[in-house]
Design a protein around this motif. Structure first.
Motif, PDB file in Angstrom:
ATOM      1  N   VAL A 299      50.589  73.170   3.590  1.00 34.58           N
ATOM      2  CA  VAL A 299      50.173  72.308   2.480  1.00 34.58           C
ATOM      3  C   VAL A 299      49.738  73.111   1.259  1.00 34.58           C
ATOM      4  O   VAL A 299      50.027  72.732   0.131  1.00 34.58           O
ATOM      5  CB  VAL A 299      49.045  71.353   2.941  1.00 34.58           C
ATOM      6  N   THR A 419      46.082  64.846   0.115  1.00 29.67           N
ATOM      7  CA  THR A 419      46.147  65.051   1.570  1.00 29.67           C
ATOM      8  C   THR A 419      45.419  63.933   2.295  1.00 29.67           C
ATOM      9  O   THR A 419      44.218  63.747   2.106  1.00 29.67           O
ATOM     10  CB  THR A 419      45.514  66.402   1.947  1.00 29.67           C
ATOM     11  N   ILE A 428      45.217  68.006   8.126  1.00 34.09           N
ATOM     12  CA  ILE A 428      46.012  67.149   7.248  1.00 34.09           C
ATOM     13  C   ILE A 428      47.199  66.557   8.007  1.00 34.09           C
ATOM     14  O   ILE A 428      47.873  67.257   8.764  1.00 34.09           O
ATOM     15  CB  ILE A 428      46.494  67.980   6.039  1.00 34.09           C
ATOM     16  N   SER A 431      50.921  64.586   3.581  1.00 34.18           N
ATOM     17  CA  SER A 431      50.699  65.347   2.350  1.00 34.18           C
ATOM     18  C   SER A 431      52.024  65.882   1.848  1.00 34.18           C
ATOM     19  O   SER A 431      52.915  66.169   2.641  1.00 34.18           O
ATOM     20  CB  SER A 431      49.764  66.530   2.619  1.00 34.18           C
ATOM     21  N   CYS A 444      50.180  59.889  -0.840  1.00 32.12           N
ATOM     22  CA  CYS A 444      50.021  61.136  -0.077  1.00 32.12           C
ATOM     23  C   CYS A 444      51.369  61.566   0.489  1.00 32.12           C
ATOM     24  O   CYS A 444      51.445  62.506   1.277  1.00 32.12           O
ATOM     25  CB  CYS A 444      48.952  60.970   0.990  1.00 32.12           C
TER      26      CYS A 444
END
Ligand code: WT7
Length: 651
Positions: A299, A419, A428, A431, A444
């Motif tokens: 991420v 996220t 997470i 995301s 998201c």
């Protein structure tokens, strides 16, 4: 639409699309939608095999695991039979790979004092602390309660617990003595760690005094270690209390990590639930560690030269997963800041970004809305050109706040990762991968590799694209909670009973025609206006898109005619909160969403009541809107750190 379907009407329209720049995508780990899709599909075809391969690559194993996943709903065991140690993965493994001299922690105190620790220095101090804890009789499985300001010793204490197989329970330093005692008793904590005090907006929080009060009601706690943070003369109880520095000065700097079963408890973290009693969410060793590390890399697209700043406190899951375990396992350099964002003035965060040349910045929508309210002049004074990636977590981000973040903080060049996850998910879940997925403000976007979400109605059937329903997860993942401490029935009931075979997150969401997820708010917060089920966030986002509105909360109020009427609480930027603005807001929502969502009541307030972690307390507002509670002082709470007397509140 029949009320029992569980579906929610989608009234939000957002067409803006922000693909990553060619430059960002070019250097990213995952560079294109096709690459993401291939990885996601490979993982979905056999999640256990996918995670097993990553676990072998990413963690140090004292003994290899024999089975990737044993799943007997609702109980998952990951990497069964293996032995690892989270502190080894965060420290020794990086040092062995030549990162001993890399900075692990860059820390700044609120008064402006600063320190930095390399991976090698961090390891030495973690070993010393681990030896101190052992000396006080703490062993594998014992619970250590940590109530500290955001200083490096808080991270050291967490990693030291992990090193010897002790289980930490970090309690945010804004909680009361009562809350500490409740948590200590529920967890049967053996050791308490605290500080003489902590800095908050130029004042000292008397942490040791609060702990003394808590320990009077925490019979299982035998000892207390006190860090000298603010040089306060605090009473020390002979035979119970010890100064951190005195113990550390005597302690050996070596402490071989104790191999832990993959499923050995790593920590308990208390989070509020829909009933008053907080839930002790349990996370275990290997699966959590792997999940925090991989999701951090994916991420935040972490690169060796990044300076990463997550503004969360270790008292929340975000601090656990993305200030400590994820980034340190990935060998990242992390900035930690002890204090308030508006001390000594509202430009402190921007000053820190400039000073430390922060490249990745991860914060909460509640903070972003406060920055907007404080004004752009604080931002404009500083050079934020070091930033390359921005993130948000904790609540939905209203599209207009997203646009401000993109333009003013990100200089229109930084991808934003919105996220979605929970204390329970460990890391997470939904995301953007910033080099691969074009973002839409307020969404998201997509599930991470290995995550299989489904949006269902109350009968457990998948809903159509763009129809709101319950957000669930259909396959276990390594970072998932393993239970609620001491309460297996509640674990089963809250997360696994309403939709058989699915993990129930407790949020509503919709998935659009492009496969993008949009969180619509908590299940319990849905408004039902004349048979239309409306989500809180959509009405709030419409209000926040009005130029005068800083923040908004929407709740339902009983109404004879419509079932529920829409009541909204609004904080304004510098406008006059009068009837004219009220009318203008009504028209605005009518224009943005339609007549059905037009607010019936608009109340202006200086601030919205929030939980300690910054979430709007819609339940309390609902009572106020229904006339069950008087507004009183609860509307004068004025900052991000709202330390209220209102209880913990719901998510
Ligand atoms: C709840 C979890 C996850 C770390 C911090 C909060 C809400 C969280 C988002 C997001 C919309 C979000 C959900 C979720 N939430 N992130 N990106 N968009 N809503 O952890 O205290 O366990 O709260 O926060 O309602 O269920 P938490």
């Amino acid at each position: 639409m029949p009320e029992s379907s569980g579906q929610i009407d989608n009234v939000m329209h957002e067409d803006r699309l922000f693909p990553p720049t060619a430059e960002f995508a070019g250097q990213a780990h995952i560079k294109s939608p096709a690459e993401y899709q291939a990885l996601w599909e490979q993982a979905a075809a056999d999640p256990a095999a996918f995670w097993a391969e990553l676990a072998r690559e990413e963690l140090h194993w004292f003994e290899p695991f024999t089975e990737a996943l044993v799943w007997k709903e609702p109980h998952a065991q990951w990497f069964v039979g293996g032995k690892t140690n989270v502190s080894t993965n965060c420290l020794d493994r990086n040092i062995a790979q030549g990162l001993g001299d890399r900075l692990a922690i860059l820390w700044e105190g609120e008064p402006g004092d600063s320190r930095s620790l390399t991976y090698a220095e961090l390891q030495r101090q973690v070993c010393q602390a681990a030896n101190c804890f052992r000396q006080l009789g703490v062993g594998p499985g014992d619970v250590v309660s940590i109530y500290m300001p955001l200083v490096p010793e808080l991270v050291i204490a967490m990693l030291a617990c992990a090193r010897i197989g002790a289980v930490h329970s970090v309690i945010f330093a804004g909680f009361s003595a009562e809350a500490i005692a409740d948590r200590n008793n529920d967890a049967q904590a053996k050791l308490q760690i605290t500080a003489d005090g902590g800095w908050r907006r130029g004042k000292i929080l008397p942490l040791k005094a609060t702990v003394d009060e808590a320990l009077a009601k925490s019979p299982t706690v035998e000892n207390c270690i006190v860090l000298d943070r603010v040089h306060q003369d605090v009473p020390m109880q002979a035979g119970r209390d010890y100064w951190w520095h005195a113990l550390m000065a005597e302690a050996d700097t070596e402490c071989p990590a104790a191999p832990q079963d993959s499923e050995a408890p790593l920590f308990i973290l208390y989070t509020s639930g829909s009933t008053g009693k907080p839930k002790g969410i349990l996370h275990t060793t290997a699966g959590y560690n792997l999940y925090a590390k991989k999701t951090f890399q994916w991420v935040f697209d972490h690169q060796p030269e990044d300076v990463y700043w997550c503004t969360a406190d270790c008292g929340w899951i975000t601090g656990h997963s993305y200030l400590v375990y994820g980034p340190l396992a990935a060998g990242a350099t992390c900035l930690m800041y002890e204090g308030a964002p508006n001390y000594p003035d509202e430009s402190r965060f921007w000053q820190l970004i400039e000073k430390y040349q922060v490249t990745i910045f991860y914060t909460a929508p509640t903070a972003i809305r406060a920055f907007i309210k404080w004004g752009d002049q604080h931002v404009e004074k500083h050079d934020l050109s070091s930033l390359r990636l921005l993130g948000t977590v904790g609540e939905g981000i209203n599209p207009e706040a997203w646009m401000w973040y993109h333009e003013k903080i990100g200089g229109q060049r930084c991808p934003i990762v919105d996220t979605w996850w929970q204390t329970e998910t460990g890391g997470i879940m939904l995301s953007p991968l910033p080099g691969a997925i074009a973002t839409k403000p307020g969404s998201c976007t997509k599930p991470l590799p290995g995550i299989l979400p489904a949006i269902v109605n109350q009968a457990g059937q998948p809903v159509e694209p763009n129809q709101g329903g319950w957000l669930t997860v259909t396959h276990p993942w390594p970072g998932m909670l393993r239970g609620i401490w001491g309460d297996p029935e509640r674990y089963q009931e809250v997360y696994w009973s309403r939709v058989p075979g699915h993990y129930l997150a407790g949020d509503n969401a919709r998935c659009d025609e492009d496969g993008y997820y949009w969180i619509m708010g908590r299940i319990d917060d849905v408004l039902n206006v004349s048979g239309h089920r409306l989500s809180t966030i959509e009405i709030e986002s419409a209000l926040v898109s009005h130029p005068q509105v800083a923040e908004a909360a929407a709740v339902g109020r009983p109404d004879d005619l419509k079932g529920e009427a829409v009541a909204v609480f609004v904080t304004v930027k510098d406008a006059q909160p009068d009837d004219q603005l009220r009318e203008s807001l009504k028209l605005h929502v009518r224009h943005e969403i339609g007549a059905l969502a037009q607010p019936d009541d608009i109340r202006f307030t200086a601030a919205l009541p929030k939980t300690r972690s910054g979430k709007i307390m819609r339940r309390l507002l609902k009572d106020i809107a229904a006339g069950k509670e008087t507004v009183g002082d609860s509307t004068t709470l004025e900052d991000l750190n709202v330390l209220t007397n209102l209880g913990d509140g719901d998510k």
